[in-house]
Write a protein that holds these residues in place. Sequence first.
Motif, mmCIF file in Angstrom:
data_model
loop_
_atom_site.group_PDB
_atom_site.id
_atom_site.type_symbol
_atom_site.label_atom_id
_atom_site.label_comp_id
_atom_site.label_asym_id
_atom_site.label_seq_id
_atom_site.Cartn_x
_atom_site.Cartn_y
_atom_site.Cartn_z
ATOM 1 N N ALA A 34 0.969 -1.066 0.225
ATOM 2 C CA ALA A 34 -0.402 0.123 -0.148
ATOM 3 C C ALA A 34 0.649 1.167 -0.169
ATOM 4 O O ALA A 34 0.186 2.573 -0.414
ATOM 5 N N VAL A 35 2.164 1.213 0.453
ATOM 6 C CA VAL A 35 2.514 2.614 0.662
ATOM 7 C C VAL A 35 3.731 2.710 -0.725
ATOM 8 O O VAL A 35 2.953 3.875 -0.977
ATOM 9 N N ALA A 36 3.933 1.529 -0.732
ATOM 10 C CA ALA A 36 5.063 1.943 -2.052
ATOM 11 C C ALA A 36 4.138 2.283 -3.334
ATOM 12 O O ALA A 36 4.574 2.291 -4.456
ATOM 13 N N ARG A 37 2.691 2.036 -3.115
ATOM 14 C CA ARG A 37 1.514 1.994 -4.167
ATOM 15 C C ARG A 37 1.907 3.933 -3.707
ATOM 16 O O ARG A 37 1.224 4.319 -5.589
ATOM 17 N N VAL A 38 1.263 4.316 -2.986
ATOM 18 C CA VAL A 38 0.896 5.438 -2.948
ATOM 19 C C VAL A 38 2.531 6.017 -3.750
ATOM 20 O O VAL A 38 2.107 7.472 -4.560
ATOM 21 N N ASP A 39 4.270 6.242 -3.621
ATOM 22 C CA ASP A 39 4.605 6.519 -4.426
ATOM 23 C C ASP A 39 4.708 5.897 -5.733
ATOM 24 O O ASP A 39 5.027 7.147 -6.729
ATOM 25 N N GLU A 40 4.082 5.207 -6.182
ATOM 26 C CA GLU A 40 4.257 5.102 -7.432
ATOM 27 C C GLU A 40 3.394 5.770 -8.588
ATOM 28 O O GLU A 40 3.645 6.513 -9.757
ATOM 29 N N ILE A 41 1.931 6.124 -7.258
ATOM 30 C CA ILE A 41 0.933 6.692 -8.343
ATOM 31 C C ILE A 41 1.531 8.452 -8.793
ATOM 32 O O ILE A 41 1.184 9.020 -9.373
ATOM 33 N N ALA A 42 2.042 8.617 -7.260
ATOM 34 C CA ALA A 42 2.246 9.828 -6.914
ATOM 35 C C ALA A 42 3.325 10.256 -8.213
ATOM 36 O O ALA A 42 3.740 11.659 -8.804
ATOM 37 N N ARG A 43 4.353 9.546 -8.940
ATOM 38 C CA ARG A 43 5.758 9.293 -9.952
ATOM 39 C C ARG A 43 4.856 9.817 -10.783
ATOM 40 O O ARG A 43 5.111 10.018 -11.642
ATOM 41 N N MET A 44 4.082 8.575 -11.550
ATOM 42 C CA MET A 44 3.121 8.839 -12.190
ATOM 43 C C MET A 44 2.289 9.575 -12.606
ATOM 44 O O MET A 44 1.596 10.376 -13.434
ATOM 45 N N LEU A 45 1.693 10.206 -11.692
ATOM 46 C CA LEU A 45 0.604 11.653 -11.331
ATOM 47 C C LEU A 45 2.277 13.291 -11.391
ATOM 48 O O LEU A 45 2.054 14.279 -12.179
ATOM 49 N N GLY A 46 3.376 13.141 -10.834
ATOM 50 C CA GLY A 46 4.365 13.908 -10.610
ATOM 51 C C GLY A 46 5.508 14.318 -11.298
ATOM 52 O O GLY A 46 6.240 14.913 -11.774
ATOM 53 N N GLY A 47 6.080 12.932 -11.823
ATOM 54 C CA GLY A 47 7.299 12.653 -12.283
ATOM 55 C C GLY A 47 7.784 12.778 -11.851
ATOM 56 O O GLY A 47 8.440 11.867 -10.846
ATOM 57 N N VAL A 48 9.359 13.606 -11.942
ATOM 58 C CA VAL A 48 10.614 12.656 -10.661
ATOM 59 C C VAL A 48 10.680 13.542 -9.748
ATOM 60 O O VAL A 48 10.992 12.250 -8.479
ATOM 61 N N THR A 49 10.402 14.273 -9.401
ATOM 62 C CA THR A 49 10.091 14.930 -8.347
ATOM 63 C C THR A 49 8.592 14.639 -7.328
ATOM 64 O O THR A 49 8.018 15.506 -8.560
#
Length: 549
Positions: A520-535
Amino acid sequence: MLRQLALRDFVIVDQLDLSFEQGFTVLTGETGAGKSILIDALALALGERGDAGVVRAGAARAEISADFDAWALPLLQTWLVDNELDDEGNCLLRRVIDNNGRSRCFINGRAVSAQQLREAGEFLVDIHGQHAHQSLLKSATQREILDSYGNASELAAQVAQHYRHWQKLNDALLALQQDSGAIAAEREQLEWKTQDLNALQFDLVDWHALQDEHKRLANAVNLGAGIAFALDALSESESATLSQINVVAVKLLSLLEYDAGLQTAYDLIESAGVQLQEASHDLRRYADQMEADPARLYEIEQRIEQVLDVARKYRVKVETLPELLADVQQRYAELVQSEDSAALAAEVADAHAVWHAAAIKLSEIRQDTATKLADIVSTTMQQLALAGGQFAIALTVLEVGNMHGLEQIEFLVAPHAGISPKPLAKVASGGELSRISLALQTAISQVAGVPTLIFDEVDVGIGGGVAEIVGHLLKGLSSSRQILCITHLPQVAAQGEYHLQVSKVQHENQVVSHIHTLDAVARVDEIARMLGGVTITDTTRQHAREMLS
């Protein structure tokens, strides 16, 4: 459903073991990380063509294993039993490709052909590629989609088979009518050839026996001299072997009185004497029966020359003369039958009637299916930012029909309200075409018999709220199917019940691809990466949490 997929030394994957669950699984990752490698590997396990290029650099071979649960697939179970490949509800597909390009295939541990892998795969998986919308513009693809949705693919194949049979007979009738003189000449030649071969009365067993007899008669002098020499050495000369054997036997017999240990040697020598005596008798009988027969030898040589002449005339080996006669007789029978134009014309008419009846039945199914499929796709289009759009399937009656039936099939679309449907290739933009393709694939998948559906970036060209709807559509399919989707859209990825991330790392001077199951935690980071790019910021993480919730 697909339970496990194992890769060894495949492209940029060194070793990978993945487990899958029923439901909706998404695969995401950076561009170029190798997301489609998983699909490519599974396609090879399902029998697609592969070459040495899929073997990881420096490795001897690539191995792919796909383990499926086949309990709920009675048709697959029957196929496995019929091919002696059943394994109590399991279906393990394995493919090994060596770095020299050689490929080996296995089902449940038994060696099979790539064709058998493909046949098994048709029961298990449907793969919808990211470029499927491009083939959607082709008439053949449109026809196949309609027939597949109407469960008429088998009937369509029968129509094509009946058409080819009808055309073959019709071509034969036309050839007969246009070239009867050539056929008559060929028939006359075949008659003469049949008479010639029948007159030879050739029999392969007799031929071998004749050659053996010729060899014996031609070498009668050598045989006689050799037999005489053998008899002289064995029993008829002063120093004959039998006489010497008997002397030795008598001597050993007298010595047995002093040492019984010589018994074995005595028995062997006595046995040898008996066998030599029998050989001498047999040679004498052969010599008594053997006689030179020049007349018979001449007769045999004449027969051999006759056979060889015929074989040379027709430029075949002597051993194949019976096959030549059979082929000539078969061709003659075909010509006799074909020369009966009235009978052949009747066959043509019957074949046309069979094709036409099947084609009419196919047309009826297509008419009904076209209406249903068009309604479903039109409804789905409203959800995919194509409000007011309309999908239709035109069935244009052909004047004479062809191997595909009595009508030309064409997909029509009106992307927006207020315009009439026109051919798909003329009105749909790239993004619209992608969405129409997804609507079609969704409709078709709902009636598909396979338990696992894979979508490889079919959401290309889609974004925003439409992407979220696409995710809902795919998730809805997962209520009755196992869905795997490679996506670059966070709106789609957030809908997944299970999430796999593909990454690429440098390892010992080689780029290696890894796939991880995200919690669940890692999914948040992955979806955030897909939303926001590198940073990745707190804001994008919060947005990701909202999407996942």
